[in-house]
Design an enzyme around this catalytic site. Structure first.
Site, mmCIF file in Angstrom:
data_model
loop_
_atom_site.group_PDB
_atom_site.id
_atom_site.type_symbol
_atom_site.label_atom_id
_atom_site.label_comp_id
_atom_site.label_asym_id
_atom_site.label_seq_id
_atom_site.Cartn_x
_atom_site.Cartn_y
_atom_site.Cartn_z
ATOM 1 C CD GLU A 126 -2.886 -1.163 2.380
ATOM 2 O OE1 GLU A 126 -2.921 -0.165 3.119
ATOM 3 O OE2 GLU A 126 -3.665 -2.131 2.486
ATOM 4 N N GLY A 130 5.050 -0.693 2.492
ATOM 5 C CA GLY A 130 5.641 -1.702 1.637
ATOM 6 C C GLY A 130 6.347 -2.711 2.521
ATOM 7 C CB ILE A 156 -0.869 -4.656 -7.459
ATOM 8 C CG1 ILE A 156 -1.153 -3.971 -6.103
ATOM 9 C CG2 ILE A 156 -1.367 -6.094 -7.479
ATOM 10 C CD1 ILE A 156 -0.375 -4.539 -4.928
ATOM 11 N NE ARG A 241 10.755 -11.696 1.505
ATOM 12 C CZ ARG A 241 10.194 -11.371 2.657
ATOM 13 N NH1 ARG A 241 10.208 -12.235 3.664
ATOM 14 N NH2 ARG A 241 9.605 -10.194 2.821
ATOM 15 C CD GLN A 277 45.760 -10.088 -16.511
ATOM 16 O OE1 GLN A 277 46.161 -9.036 -15.996
ATOM 17 N NE2 GLN A 277 46.413 -11.229 -16.435
ATOM 18 C CD GLU A 362 8.184 -11.493 -4.711
ATOM 19 O OE1 GLU A 362 8.522 -12.578 -4.247
ATOM 20 O OE2 GLU A 362 7.901 -11.312 -5.908
ATOM 21 N N GLY A 363 10.476 -7.648 -0.450
ATOM 22 C CA GLY A 363 11.408 -7.491 0.663
ATOM 23 C C GLY A 363 12.688 -6.825 0.211
#
Length: 379
Positions: A126, A130, A156, A241, A277, A362-363
C-alpha cells in the site's frame, strides 16, 4: 549431491524453448511500450510454465519449487519483465491459492488461471506500507452478513489486468497489526479502480495502483480464517523470495551472455576486447557471481522442497545475495559494452533496469538483512 534431477532439466528445456519462441520476440516491445503479453501468457499456460507448482489436476505444471526457479531463470534470461510477471502470477497468486484456498475456491479459479484465461494478482503493498506489511490500512468491515472492502494498493504486478485479487485487508484495529489481517479471494468488479504505473524496469508486467471502493465479499471469499491472513502472507513471501531469486539468476545470465558476445567481436587498439586481461577478469567475476547466485537459489528451493527448518534463513539469504548479484552483473555488462551498453539497443541496458527491482520488491535488501540478523540472534 546434485540439487536438480533429470526432471528439473526437462522442465528447463521446455522453459528455454518457450522463452526463445514466444518471449524473445516480444521482450523489447514489453520494455519499450509497457506491453502486457496476453498471448504469451496463454501459451505459457498450455505448457504448465505459467503456474509451475500448481497440481496438474488444475492445469498447472505439478512441479516443486526448484522447478519454478528453473522456469523463472530461463524466462529471466530473455526478459526480466516476463519472468517477474510469471513469478507474481504463478507463485504469489496461484501457489498461494493452491496452498491455502478451499477446495471450492481452487476448483473454481485455478484451472482458469493456470490456462492463462484469467489473470491473478497478489494485492498486499500500500502507499503507506511496503516493508511494514503489518501496518496495512485497507479495511474489510462486516455489514449485514457481508464484508465491505475499502482501501488503496500500490505496485501490484499484474494488477491492471487482473480478474482475481488475493487481497490482504484489515479486519480489526490498526493497533492489532498482523493479528487482524484477513486474506480475501476477490473477483474483479466495478468497485475496483485500476491505474497503470510507469516503472523503470520489468516493464509490461501490468503494475498498477488499485483502489477498492465498497467491494462486497462473502465468507466464502475468505482464504483461510478471519484474522488468520498473516500466516498466508508470510509463507507466500518466503516462497516468493526464493522464486524471485530464479528471476535474478536469469537476468544476470541474459546480460552476461550479451556482454560476452560483445567482447568476442568488439575491436579496439588492434585487438579484440576479449583479449584484454581486464575484460577476461570481468567475465570471470560475472560468471563466478552467476554460479554463486544459481547455487543459492537452487539450494534454498531444495530446502523448501524437503521441508527443512533451514529454509527460512536461506530464503532470505538467497533473495539478498541474488538480487545484489543481478544488479552487479548487469552493471558490469553495461560497462563492458561501453557506449553501446548505455543505448536502448543493448539488452544489458534493459536487464540493468530490470535488475534493480530485485533489491526492492518482495522485501528490500534492508528487510532481508533485518530478518537474517533476527534469525541469527534467536539461535
Amino acid at each position: 549431491m546434485s540439487l536438480l534431477t533429470q526432471e528439473h532439466e526437462l522442465v528447463r528445456k521446455t522453459a528455454r524453448e518457450f522463452a526463445e519462441k514466444y518471449v524473445e520476440p516480444i521482450a523489447r516491445k514489453m520494455d519499450r511500450e509497457n506491453y502486457y503479453p496476453r498471448e504469451a501468457i496463454r501459451e505459457a499456460g498450455k505448457l504448465g510454465i505459467l503456474t509451475p507448482t500448481v497440481p496438474a489436476e488444475y492445469g498447472g505444471g505439478g512441479g516443486d519449487l526448484r522447478s519454478a526457479v528453473v522456469v523463472l531463470e530461463e524466462l529471466g534470461r530473455v526478459s526480466g519483465g516476463f519472468s517477474l510477471l510469471v513469478e507474481a502470477y504463478g507463485i504469489l497468486f496461484a501457489d498461494a491459492v493452491n496452498n491455502f484456498a478451499s477446495r471450492r475456491q481452487k476448483e473454481e479459479i485455478l484451472p482458469k488461471v493456470a490456462a492463462g484465461d484469467k489473470i491473478g494478482a497478489f494485492a498486499l503493498s500500500e502507499p503507506c506500507c511496503g516493508s511494514d506489511a503489518a501496518a496495512i490500512q485497507t479495511r474489510s468491515e462486516r455489514r449485514g452478513g457481508e464484508w465491505v472492502i475499502n482501501g488503496h494498493k500500490m505496485w501490484i504486478t499484474n494488477g491492471y489486468y487482473a480478474d482475481y485479487y488475493l487481497l490482504a485487508a484489515r479486519t480489526g484495529p490498526l493497533e492489532a497489526r498482523h493479528k487482524a489481517i484477513t486474506v480475501f479471494l476477490l473477483p474483479r468488479s466495478n468497485c475496483v479502480e485500476a491505474s497503470p504505473i510507469e516503472v523503470m524496469g520489468v516493464r509490461g508486467t501490468g503494475t498498477a495502483e488499485l483502489k477498492f471502493n465498497d467491494c462486497v465479499a462473502s465468507d466464502d471469499d475468505i482464504v483461510g480464517e478471519v484474522n488468520g491472513g498473516w500466516k498466508i502472507i508470510m509463507h507466500t513471501l518466503n516462497v516468493g523470495r526464493v522464486a524471485i531469486s530464479g528471476v535474478a539468476v536469469g537476468v544476470a545470465r541474459g546480460a552476461f551472455e550479451e556482454a560476452y558476445q560483445w567482447a568476442l567481436n568488439r575491436e579496439l587498439f588492434g585487438k579484440k576486447l576479449i583479449d584484454f586481461q581486464n575484460t577476461q577478469f570481468e567475465i570471470a567475476e560475472m560468471a563466478a557471481a552467476i554460479e554463486t547466485a544459481r547455487a543459492l537459489a537452487y539450494y534454498a528451493a531444495y530446502l523448501y522442497d524437503v521441508k527443512s527448518p533451514d529454509f527460512l534463513m536461506m530464503s532470505h539469504v538467497a533473495k539478498l545475495q541474488t538480487a545484489r548479484i543481478a544488479v552487479d552483473v548487469t552493471r558490469r555488462a553495461v560497462q563492458i559494452e561501453g557506449g553501446f551498453g548505455y543505448s536502448k539497443e543493448s539488452k544489458a541496458e534493459m536487464f540493468y533496469r530490470d535488475a534493480k527491482i530485485l533489491e526492492i520488491g518482495e522485501g528490500t535488501n534492508e528487510v532481508m538483512k533485518y530478518v537474517v540478523f533476527k534469525l541469527i540472534h534467536k539461535r
